[in-house]
Design an enzyme around this catalytic site. Sequence first.
Site, PDB file in Angstrom:
ATOM      1  N   CYS A 144       0.816  -1.206   0.000  1.00 19.92           N
ATOM      2  CA  CYS A 144       0.000   0.000   0.000  1.00 19.92           C
ATOM      3  C   CYS A 144       0.857   1.267   0.000  1.00 19.92           C
ATOM      4  CB  CYS A 144      -0.960  -0.067   1.190  1.00 19.92           C
ATOM      5  SG  CYS A 144      -2.407   0.983   1.066  1.00 19.92           S
ATOM      6  N   HIS A 145       0.674   2.138   0.977  1.00 16.67           N
ATOM      7  CA  HIS A 145       1.409   3.402   1.052  1.00 16.67           C
ATOM      8  C   HIS A 145       2.866   3.222   1.489  1.00 16.67           C
ATOM      9  CE1 HIS A 145      -2.606   5.087   0.727  1.00 16.67           C
ATOM     10  NE2 HIS A 145      -2.044   6.251   0.444  1.00 16.67           N
TER      11      HIS A 145
END
Length: 183
Positions: free
Chosen positions: A115-116
């Site tokens: 993800c991030h």
Amino acid sequence: MSIQEQSGTRRVAVLVAMEGIEQVELTGPWKALEEAGWEPVLVAPETGEVQAFDHLDAADTFPVDTTIADASPEDFAGLVLPGGVANPDALRLDAAAVGFVREAVAADRPVAAICHAIWMLVEADVLRGRRVTSWPSLQTDVRNAGGTWVDEEVVRDGRLVTSRKPDDLPAFNAALLDLLADG
């Protein structure tokens, strides 16, 4: 000789900030590692507990096993970078954390980011020429860092595994374990 035999450990660093970690992106890989016989180690900037979140809502806290200052990528067979928007955004401002990631990649340790967490790889300047994925809003960051962003559940590029989001955790965890097994 596998990396775990070279390093003499089956320990895997899980690097996080003090808060903002997407809980499922911490606990999912953690459980998969434990079930496969690996020892996950929570590494953070400070001692104490880290605060995880379920999206924007505070969730559980987890005890820090060791600080970044007291750890080295050489101490671990691999590195896991959980996401959550606030987690890597805070962690990428920590020079020691960025250095830890850069050293792990330079030492050819298995590294997995979801993800991030791709922001840590962007900040460490280790994406040039690599094919990766992440949360879709970060594709410009990846491209600006010299990487090739693709919209796939999981991407493996050499010793690097990346995934887009919590829904990808089963594939991410399997790829992480395969990467570690490959030494």
